[in-house]
Scaffold this active site. Structure first.
Site, PDB file in Angstrom:
ATOM      1  N   GLY A 312      19.829  -9.271 -17.826  1.00 43.77           N
ATOM      2  CA  GLY A 312      21.145  -9.320 -17.663  1.00 43.77           C
ATOM      3  C   GLY A 312      21.515 -10.369 -18.360  1.00 43.77           C
ATOM      4  O   GLY A 312      21.147 -10.519 -19.392  1.00 43.77           O
ATOM      5  N   SER A 313      22.775 -10.878 -17.766  1.00 44.06           N
ATOM      6  CA  SER A 313      23.594 -12.077 -18.689  1.00 44.06           C
ATOM      7  C   SER A 313      22.921 -12.746 -19.435  1.00 44.06           C
ATOM      8  O   SER A 313      24.398 -13.593 -20.184  1.00 44.06           O
ATOM      9  CB  SER A 313      24.872 -11.482 -18.282  1.00 44.06           C
ATOM     10  OG  SER A 313      26.084 -10.608 -18.611  1.00 44.06           O
ATOM     11  N   THR A 314      22.043 -13.416 -18.120  1.00 40.60           N
ATOM     12  CA  THR A 314      21.590 -14.557 -18.429  1.00 40.60           C
ATOM     13  C   THR A 314      20.596 -14.348 -20.461  1.00 40.60           C
ATOM     14  O   THR A 314      20.254 -15.593 -20.504  1.00 40.60           O
ATOM     15  CB  THR A 314      20.514 -15.300 -17.310  1.00 40.60           C
ATOM     16  OG1 THR A 314      19.261 -14.305 -17.572  1.00 40.60           O
ATOM     17  CG2 THR A 314      20.777 -15.408 -16.321  1.00 40.60           C
ATOM     18  N   PHE A 315      20.421 -13.355 -20.899  1.00 39.60           N
ATOM     19  CA  PHE A 315      19.977 -12.806 -22.444  1.00 39.60           C
ATOM     20  C   PHE A 315      20.952 -13.492 -22.952  1.00 39.60           C
ATOM     21  O   PHE A 315      20.966 -13.105 -24.138  1.00 39.60           O
ATOM     22  CB  PHE A 315      19.252 -11.553 -22.154  1.00 39.60           C
ATOM     23  CG  PHE A 315      18.897 -11.455 -22.988  1.00 39.60           C
ATOM     24  CD1 PHE A 315      17.887 -12.012 -23.328  1.00 39.60           C
ATOM     25  CD2 PHE A 315      19.163 -10.559 -24.357  1.00 39.60           C
ATOM     26  CE1 PHE A 315      16.561 -11.736 -24.242  1.00 39.60           C
ATOM     27  CE2 PHE A 315      17.820 -10.409 -25.220  1.00 39.60           C
ATOM     28  CZ  PHE A 315      16.857 -10.835 -25.264  1.00 39.60           C
ATOM     29  N   GLU A 630      29.219 -10.071 -12.804  1.00 37.48           N
ATOM     30  CA  GLU A 630      28.595 -10.913 -13.307  1.00 37.48           C
ATOM     31  C   GLU A 630      28.572 -12.349 -12.078  1.00 37.48           C
ATOM     32  O   GLU A 630      28.046 -12.930 -11.962  1.00 37.48           O
ATOM     33  CB  GLU A 630      29.419 -11.060 -14.480  1.00 37.48           C
ATOM     34  CG  GLU A 630      29.542 -10.150 -16.221  1.00 37.48           C
ATOM     35  CD  GLU A 630      28.138 -10.589 -16.605  1.00 37.48           C
ATOM     36  OE1 GLU A 630      27.130 -11.371 -16.674  1.00 37.48           O
ATOM     37  OE2 GLU A 630      27.316  -9.403 -17.022  1.00 37.48           O
TER      38      GLU A 630
END
Length: 630
Positions: A312-315, A630
């Site tokens: 997810g957005s940790t990327f 998120e």
């Protein structure tokens, strides 16, 4: 008178006597030593003694895996008389199941009458006492004392330590170690027990027994104890591990990893739900094992190293760094977010339905603006993003000393052509820039990524601190090869996530001065949202079945001013990363620093003893999965 016949017969007899004398001379004089040795071998039986298994300790010397006394009741059938009657009597004192009795009868038939047969292992002290009191009425029965592996922290360390068990046919195939043939000998079957099994086994001892012609022991002539297994010290902190397990167990399923940013030592690695390794060490029952196998939350799988999930957005830090390093954009690059981006006939949505307005890179990380990273992905392409992700430990095994680690996946056009025999589409670059689509990672890899971001070095995780005093831990790592100013931009964005009002992780900040964290959250969508559902209103995670909820993730490091710990938290089907995973990461990183402060305070006392030992309701794309909550 001597006739010719008499001479012939006399000569033959003389030859026969000469041959007999010669043979006797050869056997008794020439081959004397050889036959003396053979006779001794028939009289003396050399038997192995299993060595104590090496202890496993945490970094402060706290025992994690130890050996405890194991009391067994055994039977010598030749002394028992009526064996079935004795079994009935023992069964009144120590419960014997039908399976136990079948095994006992089978062992009796296969063994000699003077060989001890184990009736029941792992007796309680009350059971031992009951048998001892009744021994005069139980001919042939005795109590035997051995060792059994014990795990004091139980479920909290099950996935890291693994367990021991009897070797099976696969374990002994092609292996010449005589220890494997000893009754009751145990080998590592998972985790550290398996990874360092050879060091933990030790060296066998032996004893010489005098036996008679049928093999019955007459007396013990000598004994030489073996070398115990090597003591293994891990980088883990037992107190931190126990806390992580308790904190994470409040959720249905998940994993968490804590790494020392400077050394790469793994100080905590937890996967829930878990199992009790003591059950396996003592012999788990069929029903209990089947219950673990059939649990949909997979308690036997170490999700921290073997669970592969979209990050997810940790990327997004990888996409940001790839863009900065390419030189195509800089930190001041601005993008207007209206809530979506058009690409061909497809619309790619931002998690914030109304959009974020104009964002620069730090602001895009702080608010986790999807459209900003769509724009970056379009400009730099998937190859640059994939290369940066791999440099930070994603897409391949990181080499932690645990069996079963999975590699994850960082896709690129060449991978898709080779593996799936299909061309890469521009929209897939946008999706991958968000840590979705084909992108997969493990919680361990995300922790490594965060440690490399915080340190700027190619930190490699490891579990072994020392083995029998031989230092194993590496402390020097090469630079990661990213420009310091570009790394500083990304870290500034992560700091904004947690410590600037409006940041998507601001509610989960650490307020203790000097212990602040910097992080990034993400949510990974596991279902596709139809246009009809989007028109009528996307269902919230809490209204969905557990299996259809988004995964929740959060990565962070602390303290911000001098990073020491990197943490990754994954909550399976946990929904929002900011609401579910971020508070867990905050609590774990705070506990790390509190434990440090307490130990430092104790160490400063002269008479003190030394230690023993992006967040909000998401709006995914209608055509392809992107980050949700998120």
């Amino acid at each position: 008178m001597l006739s010719r016949r008499t001479l012939v017969l006399g000569g033959l007899k003389g030859a026969a006597v000469s041959a007999l004398v010669a043979r006797l001379y050869y056997l008794q004089i020439v081959e004397s030593d050889r036959y003396t040795t053979l006779a001794e071998d028939n009289r003396i039986s050399l038997r192995l003694i299993a060595p104590p298994r090496g202890q496993i300790l945490d970094r402060f010397g706290v025992p994690l895996a130890v050996n405890e006394q194991n009391f067994s009741v055994v039977l010598v059938s030749e002394r028992a008389g009526d064996v079935q009657q004795i079994l009935d009597e023992v069964g009144r004192l120590v419960p014997l199941t039908e399976a136990d009795e079948r095994r006992i009868q089978r062992d009796i038939q296969r063994s000699r009458v003077f060989t001890p047969i184990t009736l029941k292992e792992n007796l309680t002290w009350d059971q031992v006492s009951a048998v001892e009191v009744n021994l005069p009425d139980l001919p042939g029965v005795s109590i035997d004392v051995g060792q059994v592996r014990s795990y004091p922290f139980g479920e909290a360390l099950a996935h890291v330590l693994g367990y021991v068990g009897a070797p099976n046919e696969k374990d002994v195939q092609g292996v010449s170690d005589p220890l494997l043939s000893l009754p009751g000998f145990r080998i590592g079957k998972g985790g550290v027990e398996r990874q360092f099994d050879q060091a933990l086994r030790g060296t066998a001892g032996n004893r010489q027994l005098e036996v008679n012609a049928v093999g019955r022991v007459i007396r013990e002539l000598s004994r030489e104890n073996g070398q115990p297994g090597r003591q293994t010290v891990l980088t883990l902190d037992a107190k931190l591990q126990h806390y992580m397990h308790q904190r994470l167990s409040a959720e249905e399923s998940g994993a968490a990893v804590v790494i020392d940013v400077n050394t790469g030592g793994v100080q905590g690695l937890c996967s829930t739900p878990s199992f009790d390794p003591n059950q396996f060490a003592m012999g788990i029952g069929y029903d209990a094992y089947q219950a673990l196998l059939n649990d949909e939350r997979t308690p036997l799988i170490n999700k921290a190293i073997a669970g592969q999930y979209p990050p997810g957005s940790t990327f997004k830090m990888m996409t940001a760094l790839a863009a900065l390093e390419s030189g195509i954009v800089n930190a001041e690059h601005r993008v207007f977010c209206s809530g979506h981006m058009e690409l061909g006939s497809h619309r790619f949505h931002c998690w914030r339905r109304g959009g974020h307005g104009t964002m620069d890179m730090v602001g895009a990380l702080m608010h986790s603006c999807d459209v900003y990273f769509y724009d970056l992905a379009q400009r730099i392409g998937m190859d640059r993003i994939a290369d940066m992700a791999r440099r930070f430990g994603l897409g391949s095994r990181v080499g932690l000393e645990l069996p079963g680690e999975r590699p994850g996946l960082i896709p690129d056009p060449q991978w898709k052509r080779t593996t799936l025999k299909k061309p890469w589409h521009p929209g897939e670059t946008l999706i991958a820039s968000m840590g979705q689509g084909y992108v997969l990672s493990t919680p361990l890899q995300l922790a490594v990524m965060t440690a490399r971001l915080a340190s700027g070095r190619a930190v490699q995780p490891h579990l072994a601190k020392s083995i029998e005093g031989e230092f194993q831990e590496q402390t020097e790592w090469p630079l990661i090869g990213v420009k310091p100013e570009n790394l500083a931009t990304v870290l500034k964005g992560m700091n904004g996530v947690s410590n600037v009002p409006g940041g998507t992780g601001y509610k989960s900040r650490i307020t203790v001065p000097g212990m602040e964290l910097a992080g990034k959250s993400g949510s990974a969508q596991v279902r596709r949202i139809s246009m009809a559902e989007r028109s009528s209103g996307v269902r919230k995670n809490e209204d969905l079945p557990w299996r259809e909820r988004d995964h929740a993730l959060f990565v962070a490091y602390a303290p911000v001013h001098a990073p020491k710990y990197a943490c990754a938290v994954f909550v399976e089907h946990g929904g929002s990363g900011g609401a579910t995973a971020a508070p867990i990461a905050r609590d774990i990183l705070l506990e790390c620093q509190m434990l440090d402060a307490a130990r430092h305070s104790v160490a400063q006392q002269p008479q003190a003893a030394a230690p023993a030992g992006s967040m909000g309701q998401g709006t995914p794309s209608t055509t392809v999965p992107v980050s949700g909550n998120e």
